[in-house]
Write a protein that holds these residues in place. Structure first.
Motif, PDB file in Angstrom:
ATOM      1  N   ALA A  10       4.833  -0.742  15.105  1.00 41.72           N
ATOM      2  CA  ALA A  10       3.776  -0.894  16.111  1.00 41.72           C
ATOM      3  C   ALA A  10       4.131  -0.194  17.413  1.00 41.72           C
ATOM      4  O   ALA A  10       3.245   0.304  18.107  1.00 41.72           O
ATOM      5  CB  ALA A  10       3.526  -2.377  16.370  1.00 41.72           C
ATOM      6  N   LEU A  11       5.398  -0.141  17.749  1.00 42.34           N
ATOM      7  CA  LEU A  11       5.808   0.508  18.997  1.00 42.34           C
ATOM      8  C   LEU A  11       5.946   2.025  18.864  1.00 42.34           C
ATOM      9  O   LEU A  11       5.670   2.753  19.810  1.00 42.34           O
ATOM     10  CB  LEU A  11       7.126  -0.092  19.486  1.00 42.34           C
ATOM     11  N   LEU A  12       6.381   2.513  17.702  1.00 42.19           N
ATOM     12  CA  LEU A  12       6.615   3.945  17.526  1.00 42.19           C
ATOM     13  C   LEU A  12       5.376   4.725  17.106  1.00 42.19           C
ATOM     14  O   LEU A  12       5.192   5.855  17.536  1.00 42.19           O
ATOM     15  CB  LEU A  12       7.700   4.171  16.467  1.00 42.19           C
ATOM     16  N   LEU A  13       4.558   4.155  16.264  1.00 42.44           N
ATOM     17  CA  LEU A  13       3.468   4.906  15.655  1.00 42.44           C
ATOM     18  C   LEU A  13       2.470   5.501  16.649  1.00 42.44           C
ATOM     19  O   LEU A  13       2.076   6.651  16.485  1.00 42.44           O
ATOM     20  CB  LEU A  13       2.761   4.035  14.610  1.00 42.44           C
ATOM     21  N   PRO A  14       2.061   4.796  17.701  1.00 40.58           N
ATOM     22  CA  PRO A  14       1.100   5.424  18.615  1.00 40.58           C
ATOM     23  C   PRO A  14       1.684   6.579  19.427  1.00 40.58           C
ATOM     24  O   PRO A  14       0.952   7.495  19.801  1.00 40.58           O
ATOM     25  CB  PRO A  14       0.700   4.286  19.550  1.00 40.58           C
ATOM     26  N   TYR A  15       2.976   6.563  19.668  1.00 39.16           N
ATOM     27  CA  TYR A  15       3.583   7.557  20.555  1.00 39.16           C
ATOM     28  C   TYR A  15       4.314   8.667  19.814  1.00 39.16           C
ATOM     29  O   TYR A  15       4.316   9.806  20.250  1.00 39.16           O
ATOM     30  CB  TYR A  15       4.527   6.869  21.530  1.00 39.16           C
ATOM     31  N   ARG A  16       4.981   8.342  18.739  1.00 31.90           N
ATOM     32  CA  ARG A  16       5.739   9.312  17.956  1.00 31.90           C
ATOM     33  C   ARG A  16       5.423   9.140  16.466  1.00 31.90           C
ATOM     34  O   ARG A  16       6.252   8.641  15.706  1.00 31.90           O
ATOM     35  CB  ARG A  16       7.241   9.121  18.165  1.00 31.90           C
ATOM     36  N   PRO A  17       4.232   9.541  16.019  1.00 34.67           N
ATOM     37  CA  PRO A  17       3.880   9.307  14.616  1.00 34.67           C
ATOM     38  C   PRO A  17       4.778  10.061  13.631  1.00 34.67           C
ATOM     39  O   PRO A  17       5.138   9.530  12.591  1.00 34.67           O
ATOM     40  CB  PRO A  17       2.432   9.763  14.513  1.00 34.67           C
ATOM     41  N   ARG A  18       5.173  11.285  13.971  1.00 32.78           N
ATOM     42  CA  ARG A  18       6.054  12.034  13.068  1.00 32.78           C
ATOM     43  C   ARG A  18       7.443  11.413  13.003  1.00 32.78           C
ATOM     44  O   ARG A  18       8.052  11.341  11.937  1.00 32.78           O
ATOM     45  CB  ARG A  18       6.154  13.488  13.497  1.00 32.78           C
ATOM     46  N   GLY A  19       7.931  10.951  14.126  1.00 35.33           N
ATOM     47  CA  GLY A  19       9.228  10.279  14.135  1.00 35.33           C
ATOM     48  C   GLY A  19       9.189   8.970  13.366  1.00 35.33           C
ATOM     49  O   GLY A  19      10.129   8.635  12.647  1.00 35.33           O
ATOM     50  N   ALA A  20       8.101   8.234  13.509  1.00 34.97           N
ATOM     51  CA  ALA A  20       7.957   6.968  12.786  1.00 34.97           C
ATOM     52  C   ALA A  20       7.882   7.213  11.285  1.00 34.97           C
ATOM     53  O   ALA A  20       8.484   6.467  10.504  1.00 34.97           O
ATOM     54  CB  ALA A  20       6.712   6.228  13.265  1.00 34.97           C
ATOM     55  N   ALA A  21       7.175   8.262  10.865  1.00 32.05           N
ATOM     56  CA  ALA A  21       7.064   8.566   9.443  1.00 32.05           C
ATOM     57  C   ALA A  21       8.402   9.058   8.891  1.00 32.05           C
ATOM     58  O   ALA A  21       8.803   8.672   7.786  1.00 32.05           O
ATOM     59  CB  ALA A  21       5.979   9.612   9.209  1.00 32.05           C
ATOM     60  N   GLY A  22       9.095   9.885   9.636  1.00 28.54           N
ATOM     61  CA  GLY A  22      10.410  10.353   9.198  1.00 28.54           C
ATOM     62  C   GLY A  22      11.413   9.227   9.079  1.00 28.54           C
ATOM     63  O   GLY A  22      12.186   9.158   8.118  1.00 28.54           O
ATOM     64  N   LEU A  23      11.376   8.329  10.062  1.00 37.35           N
ATOM     65  CA  LEU A  23      12.267   7.172  10.014  1.00 37.35           C
ATOM     66  C   LEU A  23      11.901   6.259   8.854  1.00 37.35           C
ATOM     67  O   LEU A  23      12.783   5.646   8.237  1.00 37.35           O
ATOM     68  CB  LEU A  23      12.203   6.412  11.342  1.00 37.35           C
ATOM     69  N   ALA A  24      10.635   6.173   8.504  1.00 40.48           N
ATOM     70  CA  ALA A  24      10.208   5.351   7.371  1.00 40.48           C
ATOM     71  C   ALA A  24      10.740   5.911   6.061  1.00 40.48           C
ATOM     72  O   ALA A  24      11.196   5.159   5.201  1.00 40.48           O
ATOM     73  CB  ALA A  24       8.689   5.253   7.338  1.00 40.48           C
ATOM     74  N   VAL A  25      10.695   7.226   5.897  1.00 40.09           N
ATOM     75  CA  VAL A  25      11.231   7.840   4.680  1.00 40.09           C
ATOM     76  C   VAL A  25      12.730   7.611   4.593  1.00 40.09           C
ATOM     77  O   VAL A  25      13.259   7.215   3.545  1.00 40.09           O
ATOM     78  CB  VAL A  25      10.890   9.351   4.634  1.00 40.09           C
ATOM     79  N   LEU A  26      13.425   7.839   5.700  1.00 33.06           N
ATOM     80  CA  LEU A  26      14.865   7.615   5.732  1.00 33.06           C
ATOM     81  C   LEU A  26      15.197   6.155   5.456  1.00 33.06           C
ATOM     82  O   LEU A  26      16.125   5.838   4.704  1.00 33.06           O
ATOM     83  CB  LEU A  26      15.419   8.040   7.095  1.00 33.06           C
ATOM     84  N   SER A  27      14.431   5.267   6.025  1.00 36.88           N
ATOM     85  CA  SER A  27      14.634   3.837   5.844  1.00 36.88           C
ATOM     86  C   SER A  27      14.382   3.419   4.400  1.00 36.88           C
ATOM     87  O   SER A  27      15.110   2.584   3.849  1.00 36.88           O
ATOM     88  CB  SER A  27      13.717   3.091   6.805  1.00 36.88           C
ATOM     89  N   ALA A  28      13.365   3.975   3.775  1.00 38.63           N
ATOM     90  CA  ALA A  28      13.064   3.645   2.379  1.00 38.63           C
ATOM     91  C   ALA A  28      14.175   4.119   1.450  1.00 38.63           C
ATOM     92  O   ALA A  28      14.608   3.382   0.558  1.00 38.63           O
ATOM     93  CB  ALA A  28      11.728   4.264   1.963  1.00 38.63           C
ATOM     94  N   VAL A  29      14.659   5.326   1.676  1.00 41.21           N
ATOM     95  CA  VAL A  29      15.731   5.859   0.836  1.00 41.21           C
ATOM     96  C   VAL A  29      17.010   5.048   1.026  1.00 41.21           C
ATOM     97  O   VAL A  29      17.673   4.656   0.053  1.00 41.21           O
ATOM     98  CB  VAL A  29      15.967   7.353   1.147  1.00 41.21           C
ATOM     99  N   ALA A  30      17.360   4.769   2.279  1.00 39.33           N
ATOM    100  CA  ALA A  30      18.568   3.992   2.547  1.00 39.33           C
ATOM    101  C   ALA A  30      18.449   2.566   2.011  1.00 39.33           C
ATOM    102  O   ALA A  30      19.406   2.021   1.452  1.00 39.33           O
ATOM    103  CB  ALA A  30      18.846   3.969   4.049  1.00 39.33           C
ATOM    104  N   GLY A  31      17.279   1.961   2.162  1.00 35.22           N
ATOM    105  CA  GLY A  31      17.076   0.607   1.671  1.00 35.22           C
ATOM    106  C   GLY A  31      17.155   0.519   0.157  1.00 35.22           C
ATOM    107  O   GLY A  31      17.780  -0.390  -0.388  1.00 35.22           O
TER     108      GLY A  31
END
Length: 120
Positions: free
Chosen positions: A86-107
């Motif tokens: 909720a905090l990242l998506l409105p301001y840095r959508p590409r960063g939030a999506a990249g972090l989500a991919v990294l987070s999914a792989v690491a998880g």
């Protein structure tokens, strides 16, 4: 599995799941890709991936704390995973999506390692 390891895995998977579910919405997909409407296949695959990741976040919680406490901890970790989205998506959508991919792989990798380390 230690409680700290379970908490980190739960937050990583919850963040990735919440990000996938939010990117399935027209508004957030438009912020990321510029498309006015999410294609149906992409929307369904993001919803399915988000649901699977949120369900996978329950596994380390139940492994570490048992069914009753693990479920309550999972609900708290869902909130902890939703807050950065909720905090990242409105301001840095590409960063939030990249972090989500990294987070999914690491998880998912951490979950596989947790299952590999179980005594048989």
């Amino acid at each position: 599995m230690t409680a700290a390891y379970a908490a980190w895995l739960g937050v990583a998977l919850a963040y990735a799941g919440m990000a996938a579910l939010s990117l399935a919405m027209d508004r957030h997909c438009e912020q990321l890709t510029g498309l006015r409407e999410v294609p149906v296949r992409l929307r369904m695959s993001l919803r399915l991936a988000g649901t699977a990741l949120l369900a996978a976040a329950l596994v380390p919680c139940v492994m570490a704390w048992g069914a009753s406490v693990g479920t309550v901890a999972w609900l708290g970790l869902l909130s902890a995973g939703a807050l950065p989205v909720a905090l990242l998506l409105p301001y840095r959508p590409r960063g939030a999506a990249g972090l989500a991919v990294l987070s999914a792989v690491a998880g998912c990798a951490g979950l596989a390692l947790a299952f590999a380390g179980l005594p048989r």
